[in-house]
Design an enzyme around this catalytic site. Structure first.
Site, mmCIF file in Angstrom:
data_model
loop_
_atom_site.group_PDB
_atom_site.id
_atom_site.type_symbol
_atom_site.label_atom_id
_atom_site.label_comp_id
_atom_site.label_asym_id
_atom_site.label_seq_id
_atom_site.Cartn_x
_atom_site.Cartn_y
_atom_site.Cartn_z
ATOM 1 N N ARG A 32 -26.732 -15.161 11.081
ATOM 2 C CA ARG A 32 -26.196 -14.353 9.914
ATOM 3 C C ARG A 32 -24.476 -15.009 9.180
ATOM 4 N NH1 ARG A 32 -29.308 -8.609 9.601
ATOM 5 N NH2 ARG A 32 -31.215 -9.119 9.369
ATOM 6 N N ASP A 142 -25.869 3.556 0.868
ATOM 7 C CA ASP A 142 -26.082 2.345 1.858
ATOM 8 C C ASP A 142 -24.627 1.822 2.450
ATOM 9 O OD1 ASP A 142 -28.899 0.953 2.691
ATOM 10 O OD2 ASP A 142 -27.042 -0.711 2.257
#
Length: 271
Positions: A32, A142
């Protein structure tokens, strides 16, 4: 990525956002972060770590790092039984208790790219059409700024909306004029019902009005047990007596001392 660098990053992730990265996640983190290394021109994870922990890195890169680490997997009408229970049991019960005296407050905690809060808004809007005077609001939060930007746009590939019932697709989705792009957008009347905000569960949070329903599904699994219990306790504090908490089917409240009573698998009511 050396074990030393991974340990430093994983410890930092735990301190910042409460997510526990076990050594088994090292390869995932490497993959990632590769794009960030290329973007910033670094040749190694060691260089990236040194930059991240500088004052400049904290200011310029911290949010990018958090966006990379946090997982955003979601879909419309995921775990559909929850939405059936909401429509068939929770909403009628709430309306019989409160009528038109106030708006229903719903929180989608860990909303990712917006599929869950938009699903909630569709279900609630459908109920409102059949129950005059029913008013509601959906708060969606979020930690990922990237996910929130995507959610606010409300634009998705056609294949991502196939799980939405056909009647809802006809009423609540708009197709792109450029048919070759195969994109759809959530209709404005649904988008305007959802308020998106960034929220880190590790920071203090509270709401002026207690929530009637909280959806926090497939989020808590990324935290260790003590952090999970602290967070569920905070959710209970944010939930009105008689309010509902929905969690993911891979999550459990077993062994936790919480003022909740099971109503169905992974569905709880505050007592």
């Amino acid at each position: 990525m050396t074990p030393k660098v991974f340990e430093r990053m994983s410890r930092y992730v735990y301190e910042q956002v409460g997510i526990k990265l076990t050594p088994a996640k090292r390869i995932m983190l490497e993959a990632r972060l590769q794009k960030r290394l290329r973007t910033l021109g670094f040749d190694s994870y060691e260089q990236y770590a040194e930059y991240l922990f500088t004052a400049r890195g904290q200011q310029e890169e911290l949010q990018q790092f958090i966006d990379v680490v946090t997982t955003n997997t979601t879909e419309f009408f995921r775990e559909g039984r929850h939405f059936e229970l909401l429509a068939q049991k929770v909403l009628p019960r709430w309306r019989s208790q409160f009528g038109t005296s106030r708006a229903m407050q719903i929180w989608s905690a860990g909303c990712s790219f917006g599929m869950e809060p938009y699903t909630l808004a569709m279900v609630l809007a459908d109920f409102a059409e059949r129950n005059s005077g029913f008013v509601f609001s959906v708060l969606a939060t979020d930690i990922s700024a990237r996910a929130l930007q995507h959610a606010q746009r409300g634009i998705y590939d056609e294949e991502r909306v196939e799980s939405i019932p056909e009647s809802f697709r006809k009423r609540f989705l708009l197709r792109s004029r450029e048919r070759a792009r195969k994109l759809v957008r959530i209709a404005p009347e649904i988008r305007h019902l959802v308020t998106f905000q960034r929220l880190n569960f590790m920071e203090d949070f509270s709401f002026r009005t207690p929530m009637d329903v909280i959806f926090c599904r497939n989020v808590i699994i990324y935290f260790d047990k003590p952090t999970q219990e602290r967070l569920f306790s905070r959710f209970c504090e944010s939930l009105r007596p008689g309010g509902y908490l929905f969690i993911g089917h891979s999550e459990s409240l077993t062994g936790m001392s919480l003022p909740l009573e099971a109503q169905a698998p992974t569905v709880y009511r505050k007592v």
